[in-house]
Design an enzyme around this catalytic site. Structure first.
Site, PDB file in Angstrom:
ATOM      1  N   CYS A 212      41.744  57.257  86.630  1.00 40.72           N
ATOM      2  CA  CYS A 212      42.344  58.034  85.534  1.00 40.72           C
ATOM      3  C   CYS A 212      41.413  59.200  85.185  1.00 40.72           C
ATOM      4  O   CYS A 212      41.858  60.327  84.947  1.00 40.72           O
ATOM      5  CB  CYS A 212      42.554  57.189  84.283  1.00 40.72           C
ATOM      6  SG  CYS A 212      43.251  55.553  84.558  1.00 40.72           S
TER       7      CYS A 212
ATOM      8  N   CYS B 159      66.553  41.622  58.762  1.00 45.09           N
ATOM      9  CA  CYS B 159      65.225  41.163  58.357  1.00 45.09           C
ATOM     10  C   CYS B 159      64.366  42.325  57.898  1.00 45.09           C
ATOM     11  O   CYS B 159      63.775  42.300  56.825  1.00 45.09           O
ATOM     12  CB  CYS B 159      64.521  40.462  59.523  1.00 45.09           C
ATOM     13  SG  CYS B 159      65.155  38.825  59.859  1.00 45.09           S
TER      14      CYS B 159
ATOM     15  N   CYS C  76      61.745  39.002  69.491  1.00 42.96           N
ATOM     16  CA  CYS C  76      62.614  39.008  68.318  1.00 42.96           C
ATOM     17  C   CYS C  76      64.032  38.647  68.711  1.00 42.96           C
ATOM     18  O   CYS C  76      64.709  37.862  68.033  1.00 42.96           O
ATOM     19  CB  CYS C  76      62.611  40.391  67.654  1.00 42.96           C
ATOM     20  SG  CYS C  76      61.280  40.619  66.469  1.00 42.96           S
TER      21      CYS C  76
END
Lengths: 108, 282, 141
Positions: B98, B201, B243
């Site tokens: 990188c 939620c 979830c």
């Protein structure tokens, strides 16, 4: 297996007799031996079973660890020194490997 | 009817008392390494359905909050260290690392705060994982990393760290508008056996206990998150997947367009919060 | 008063919540724990003293529970999780340069007592215990 890499925090220099905190973290699964794999077979235990902090050759803290220590074991302790030197850390794996690192601490 | 009211009240009392004992309260502040204050609440952006923004940090117990306050307490940082090494390790047929193209990791400063975003060259919405894998495959000749594997989450944590404290600011108009709308639709659509949408939620009930868990606003500014539950860094899509499984829905795939769209929409709900570097959550 | 089952459960839950202060348990340990303690003390008497055991009242997640122990003058401290399949957690041995305190993170399989037994420099033993509530369920999983 992922590379085992310790991460340690200790001051670069302290006053003689001054108490300072050392924090250590190392990535390790700490496979407890309780978990079962998809076939229902128990995954064999493999943990870091001992941690040592040694200053200039003298043991400062030794911890015998059991599988109840969380993954990526974290150990924090406090100590004081009266001379400069090297604080060496060793983590002993069930498989015989020993992971090491060290920090130099000056008096100043 | 009298029966229902009494037990609801008692249930509420139970929930409140558990909640009170379990959290540090929404007033606490986060200071990392004793020197870097990280705002964990923000004014909601215009048109937001939320009255105020709270980072997930706010909803965690005192002990969990403390773990994020020091980079030597934060277990996510071990994986940042590993990624730092990987950053300068050549890999793939091109023999590059990188670092060869990107220099130091701090060249990535600010990037995380704008993700996910439109990649004009590719003609699609890109997440951080997309960019990383594209570089690996195209520029390094290396194998792509698994979306939520340790190498990828370590790298996204390293890159997020470079933007720690930067204000989240994702674009929702222009070429990404379509994905934004798609993500918004997913957010508000009930799915699964429990027939629940994200909003049920995270918009309607944040701050409330759901059984033993303290519901957050479902913000993504802290991702990748070191979760105590699985003792590792978790990607955004992995969390979305979890979830969905919790409400007994068939989850979309990590790296799918549905999750990319959802990631954009959810990120935009957090415009104004700041990047936390790898966070520590339940 | 006739309580519906739901009412009774909720009422009971609320009561348990209110009385949930971490109580210092005396000798309510399991057989396994007692064995481990006996092995550590060699059967010697255990008293009370300046042994500070810090645990959360409610563990956010039983997988990673931060604990701390501190006992000025101790040479070693044994930590046990009384309700785990196997109670052993750790034993800290303090050298001269160390303060007799340590923190770590542990796994607790469910609500239980965490027990600490310290061996003092003069060969005596002291212990402390704290109850930790470990919850499970909710969307965290």
């Amino acid at each position: 297996m992922a590379k085992i890499k310790p991460r340690v925090k200790a001051p670069k220099s302290v006053a003689a007799g001054e108490v300072f905190t050392v924090k250590t973290l190392i990535n390790h699964k700490m496979e407890s031996g309780q978990r079962k794999d998809k076939a229902g077979e128990k995954i064999p235990r493999q943990i870091i079973n001992k941690f040592e902090a040694i200053f200039n050759g003298t043991p400062v803290l030794t911890a015998d660890l059991d599988p109840a220590i969380s993954t990526n074991p974290f150990i924090e302790f406090s100590m004081k020194i009266s001379e400069a030197g090297d604080l060496a850390f060793k983590w002993h794996d069930d498989d015989g490997s020993v992971y090491e690192t060290s920090k130099s601490i000056a008096i100043g | 009817m009298k029966t229902l009211t009494k037990s609801t009240l008692m249930g509420g009392f139970l929930a409140l008392s558990l909640g009170f004992a379990a959290t540090a309260g929404e007033d606490s502040t986060l200071v990392v390494n004793g020197e870097t204050p990280i705002p964990v609440r923000a004014a909601a952006p215009e048109g937001s359905p939320l009255p105020e923004l709270f980072s997930g940090w706010v909803f965690r117990s005192v002990e969990t909050q403390a773990m994020q306050a020091d980079d030597f307490d934060n277990p996510g940082m071990i994986f940042v260290d590993q990624a730092w090494e990987a950053w300068s390790t050549p890999e793939g047929s091109a023999g590059k690392s990188c670092a060869d193209c990107h220099g130091e990791p701090d060249s990535m400063a600010g990037l995380r705060a704008t993700m996910p975003k439109w990649n004009a060259e590719a003609g699609k919405l890109y997440t951080l994982e997309d960019y990383i894998n594209e570089s690996r495959v195209k520029h390094m000749g290396a194998e792509p990393w698994k979306w939520s594997g340790a190498q990828m989450t370590g790298m996204t944590a390293l890159i997020s760290l470079q933007s720690r404290g930067a204000t989240i600011n994702v674009k929702t108009d222009g070429p990404v508008a379509e994905m934004y709308e798609k993500g918004k639709e997913i957010y508000y659509t009930r799915v699964g056996q429990l027939d629940m949408a994200c909003s049920n939620c995270h918009e309607d009930n944040y701050g409330v206990m759901i059984r033993a868990d303290h519901l957050s606003q479902g913000q993504t500014n802290g991702f990748p998150a070191y979760r105590l539950k699985n003792a590792k860094l978790n990607s955004i899509h992995a969390r979305f997947k979890g979830c969905m499984k919790n409400i007994r829905a068939r989850p979309y795939k990590e790296g799918s367009d549905e999750f990319r769209a959802l990631e954009l929409y959810v990120a935009s709900r957090g415009n104004g919060l700041v990047v936390e570097g790898p966070s520590v959550r339940n | 008063m006739n309580l519906s089952r739901r009412q009774a459960l909720a009422l009971g839950g609320a009561v348990i919540t209110v009385s949930l202060l971490p109580v210092d348990l005396a000798h309510a340990a399991s057989d396994q724990s007692n064995e481990a303690i006996a092995a550590f003390t060699g059967g010697a008497d255990i008293g009370e003293g300046n042994l500070e055991l810090t645990t959360p009242e409610i563990a956010e997640n039983g997988n990673t529970v931060p604990i701390a122990v501190s006992a000025s003058g101790a040479v070693s401290v044994l930590i046990l999780a009384d309700g785990n399949p196997s109670p052993g957690v750790a034993t800290f041995h303090f050298g001269e340069m160390a303060e007799a305190s340590a923190s770590t993170r542990i796994r607790l399989a469910g609500t239980q007592s965490v027990i600490a037994v310290a061996k003092m420099a003069d060969g005596s033993f002291i212990q402390a215990a704290r109850s930790v509530k470990v919850t499970i369920g909710g969307c965290g999983g």
